[in-house]
Design an enzyme around this catalytic site. Structure first.
Site, PDB file in Angstrom:
ATOM      1  N   GLU A  61       0.885  -1.172   0.000  1.00  0.00           N
ATOM      2  CA  GLU A  61       0.000   0.000   0.000  1.00  0.00           C
ATOM      3  C   GLU A  61       0.919   1.217   0.000  1.00  0.00           C
ATOM      4  O   GLU A  61       1.468   1.592   1.034  1.00  0.00           O
ATOM      5  CB  GLU A  61      -0.888  -0.007   1.254  1.00  0.00           C
ATOM      6  CG  GLU A  61      -1.849  -1.186   1.316  1.00  0.00           C
ATOM      7  CD  GLU A  61      -3.065  -1.007   0.407  1.00  0.00           C
ATOM      8  OE1 GLU A  61      -3.378   0.143   0.028  1.00  0.00           O
ATOM      9  OE2 GLU A  61      -3.699  -2.020   0.074  1.00  0.00           O
TER      10      GLU A  61
ATOM     11  N   CYS B  97      -1.864   9.476   2.777  1.00  0.00           N
ATOM     12  CA  CYS B  97      -1.532   8.918   1.464  1.00  0.00           C
ATOM     13  C   CYS B  97      -2.573   9.288   0.414  1.00  0.00           C
ATOM     14  O   CYS B  97      -2.254   9.436  -0.753  1.00  0.00           O
ATOM     15  CB  CYS B  97      -1.409   7.405   1.555  1.00  0.00           C
ATOM     16  SG  CYS B  97      -2.887   6.632   2.215  1.00  0.00           S
TER      17      CYS B  97
HETATM   18  P1  NAD Z   1       8.231   4.468   5.182  1.00  0.00           P
HETATM   19  O1  NAD Z   1       8.293   3.673   3.934  1.00  0.00           O
HETATM   20  O2  NAD Z   1       9.364   5.365   5.526  1.00  0.00           O
HETATM   21  O3  NAD Z   1       8.063   3.497   6.470  1.00  0.00           O
HETATM   22  C1  NAD Z   1       7.096   2.489   6.518  1.00  0.00           C
HETATM   23  C2  NAD Z   1       7.599   1.346   7.368  1.00  0.00           C
HETATM   24  O4  NAD Z   1       8.765   0.796   6.804  1.00  0.00           O
HETATM   25  C3  NAD Z   1       7.942   1.739   8.804  1.00  0.00           C
HETATM   26  O5  NAD Z   1       7.396   0.787   9.682  1.00  0.00           O
HETATM   27  C4  NAD Z   1       9.450   1.709   8.835  1.00  0.00           C
HETATM   28  O6  NAD Z   1       9.971   1.303  10.074  1.00  0.00           O
HETATM   29  C5  NAD Z   1       9.790   0.680   7.782  1.00  0.00           C
HETATM   30  N1  NAD Z   1      11.091   0.958   7.142  1.00  0.00           N
HETATM   31  C6  NAD Z   1      11.646   2.177   6.888  1.00  0.00           C
HETATM   32  N2  NAD Z   1      12.846   2.039   6.268  1.00  0.00           N
HETATM   33  C7  NAD Z   1      13.035   0.709   6.129  1.00  0.00           C
HETATM   34  C8  NAD Z   1      14.083  -0.081   5.562  1.00  0.00           C
HETATM   35  N3  NAD Z   1      15.166   0.475   5.031  1.00  0.00           N
HETATM   36  N4  NAD Z   1      13.961  -1.414   5.593  1.00  0.00           N
HETATM   37  C9  NAD Z   1      12.881  -2.001   6.129  1.00  0.00           C
HETATM   38  N5  NAD Z   1      11.860  -1.305   6.692  1.00  0.00           N
HETATM   39  C10 NAD Z   1      11.935   0.021   6.678  1.00  0.00           C
HETATM   40  O7  NAD Z   1       6.855   5.258   5.114  1.00  0.00           O
HETATM   41  P2  NAD Z   1       6.286   6.369   6.102  1.00  0.00           P
HETATM   42  O8  NAD Z   1       7.171   7.575   6.020  1.00  0.00           O
HETATM   43  O9  NAD Z   1       5.982   5.804   7.416  1.00  0.00           O
HETATM   44  O10 NAD Z   1       4.888   6.678   5.394  1.00  0.00           O
HETATM   45  C11 NAD Z   1       4.806   7.557   4.323  1.00  0.00           C
HETATM   46  C12 NAD Z   1       4.573   6.870   3.009  1.00  0.00           C
HETATM   47  O11 NAD Z   1       3.583   5.885   3.146  1.00  0.00           O
HETATM   48  C13 NAD Z   1       4.045   7.815   1.951  1.00  0.00           C
HETATM   49  O12 NAD Z   1       4.653   7.518   0.734  1.00  0.00           O
HETATM   50  C14 NAD Z   1       2.570   7.478   1.886  1.00  0.00           C
HETATM   51  O13 NAD Z   1       1.942   7.797   0.689  1.00  0.00           O
HETATM   52  C15 NAD Z   1       2.583   6.031   2.159  1.00  0.00           C
HETATM   53  N6  NAD Z   1       1.305   5.610   2.715  1.00  0.00           N
HETATM   54  C16 NAD Z   1       0.491   4.815   1.979  1.00  0.00           C
HETATM   55  C17 NAD Z   1      -0.738   4.432   2.493  1.00  0.00           C
HETATM   56  C18 NAD Z   1      -1.684   3.548   1.746  1.00  0.00           C
HETATM   57  O14 NAD Z   1      -2.605   3.047   2.375  1.00  0.00           O
HETATM   58  N7  NAD Z   1      -1.519   3.323   0.464  1.00  0.00           N
HETATM   59  C19 NAD Z   1      -1.116   4.858   3.743  1.00  0.00           C
HETATM   60  C20 NAD Z   1      -0.251   5.656   4.471  1.00  0.00           C
HETATM   61  C21 NAD Z   1       0.960   6.007   3.953  1.00  0.00           C
END
Ligand code: NAD
Length: 423
Positions: A175, A209
């Site tokens: 997502e 998002c």
């Molecule tokens: P992110 O990708 O930075 O983090 C998401 C998760 O991934 C966190 O739990 C984090 O600990 C983990 N993570 C981060 N770096 C990692 C790595 N190198 N290896 C493994 N795991 C890792 O996202 P965010 O900043 O928390 O959220 C923002 C993004 O999420 C935006 O792009 C937004 O559009 C998207 N988003 C999508 C939805 C949806 O339902 N489609 C909903 C909310 C947010």
């Protein structure tokens, strides 16, 4: 848990993101409660084995579909709606009979700790574990074999998740996000359009998002729309949004620095204020933005709304189609022809006419992206598709042995019967 500890979760959300309690209940706590309630009501019918027709040449026999759990599901959550985006997937995973590991985002630490404590307290620890931590912890979880990985977050980390999952051939739901446009035509009530855009854009300080990422103003609506947007921001957050109890804060300094750099682009319509110490960025609208500006290069994911001006719907469609497929595309229009053109000539996770973001609240609609905005979907029945395997079951009595016709040695008579029965 959601009832008894609702206030506690709302408190954690306020600490992490400055969310107002009514917004936390609307978009997170009560949202999950409603999903769980609906699931409990429908589970029996969703899991009933479903008969399918057995063709004549295989009769007598019965054929049916049986849903089975996948096994162990890993749910990785983002920071922005840390309750909704971990617990709605968890509800789906548990509804299908899976065990689950939940990894909330370390960027919302209070909510992560609260979820870890509450889920441990309320749910069977044999079925649900919460693992707290950042990228390192997530990497070690990803190294283990899971039966499904449900990830919500950025496309960058989505790729890391998909690669790790490939090692074990584990299916993934991703997502993700993207730049969701809002196209505004002249024939609509611009005051209402501006209010709806403002609400969707500045909720959770733009860290949503599904939020409108940018506006495409058609038919010269730009100046009028700008005026209405500035007015709507004032109506919702007052003259000093920094003092509004209803306005959130940016999650961390890194995001703050990225977002505040956008404030000097285009022409300021409203907002523009910021305070690094409190991670406050005012609800900001920028006009005369150029498609080449930095604010148009990646998902804004904050309270900055750029407005692009275009002459025709065709130009807007070409612009949208030149980028990645967004999570949602929104349009304010009263024209059926515009609806038809957008529906058939663009691709996005969802499309919303005259109301950004509200589609997430329709239980029958799948929630998910397409292309760069994600893989797979969930919510309600769609969660059942995601978190279970549909097993094909065929059951035939041994007598009479109607299959003799397919056994060798073949004769011309057998061949004739085989080919006739089949078609
Ligand atoms: P992110 O990708 O930075 O983090 C998401 C998760 O991934 C966190 O739990 C984090 O600990 C983990 N993570 C981060 N770096 C990692 C790595 N190198 N290896 C493994 N795991 C890792 O996202 P965010 O900043 O928390 O959220 C923002 C993004 O999420 C935006 O792009 C937004 O559009 C998207 N988003 C999508 C939805 C949806 O339902 N489609 C909903 C909310 C947010």
């Amino acid at each position: 848990m959601l009832k008894e500890a609702g206030e506690e979760l709302a408190e954690a959300l306020r600490a992490d993101l400055g969310k107002a309690a009514p917004e936390s209940f609307l978009s997170e706590i009560d949202f999950v409660t409603a999903e769980v309630r609906r699931m409990r009501g429908r589970l029996r019918s969703w899991f009933r084995p479903e008969r399918v027709r057995t063709p004549p040449h295989l009769q007598p026999a019965k054929s049916y579909l049986l849903r089975e759990p996948l096994g162990l599901v890993l749910v990785i959550g983002p920071f922005n709606y840390p309750v909704q985006l971990t617990l709605v997937p968890l509800a789906g995973a548990l509804a299908c009979g899976n065990a689950a590991i939940v990894k909330p985002s370390e960027s919302s630490p209070r909510t992560s700790a609260t979820l870890a404590r509450l889920l441990g307290q309320y749910l069977d620890p044999e079925a649900v574990a919460v693992v707290e931590g950042g990228p390192e912890t997530t990497s070690s979880l990803l190294a283990e074999r899971m039966d499904h990985i449900f990830f919500t977050g950025s496309a960058r980390v989505g790729r890391i998740v998909a690669k790790a999952a490939a090692e074990h051939l584990t299916p993934v739901t991703l997502e993700l996000g993207g730049k969701s446009p809002v196209i505004v035509e002249r024939d609509v009530d611009l005051a209402v359009a501006a209010r709806r855009i403002t609400w969707a854009k500045f909720m959770n300080a733009g860290q949503t998002c599904l939020a409108p990422d940018y506006v495409i103003a058609l038919d010269g609506v730009g100046p009028d729309l700008e005026r209405h947007l500035a007015e709507a921001v004032r109506e919702m957050y007052g003259h000093s949004p920094a003092d509004s109890p209803d306005y959130g804060r940016i999650v961390d300094e890194r995001s703050f620095d990225r977002l505040s750099a956008y404030l000097s682009e285009g022409r300021l319509v409203c907002g523009g204020g910021y305070n690094r110490e409190t991670r406050y960025i005012a609800p900001t609208v920028l006009a005369d933005v150029d498609a080449g500006d930095a604010v148009m290069a990646e998902e804004v994911f904050g309270p900055v709304l750029p407005i692009l001006t275009m002459a025709t719907l065709d130009e807007a469609i070409a612009h949208v189609n030149a980028g990645e497929q967004p999570l949602a595309l929104y349009a304010f229009t009263n024209s059926e022809a515009t609806r038809r053109r957008l529906l058939t000539r663009t691709s996005s996770g969802a499309i919303g006419f005259n109301a950004p973001m509200a589609h997430i609240d329709v239980p029958g609609l799948p929630f998910g992206g397409v292309g760069a905005s994600g893989i797979g979907a969930y919510h309600g029945k769609w969660s059942i598709e995601t978190f279970s395997h549909t097993k094909a079951v065929f059951d035939k009595p041994l007598a009479p042995d109607t299959m003799q016709v397919v056994y060798p040695p073949f004769t011309s008579m057998k061949e004739k019967i085989m080919r006739r029965l089949r078609y």
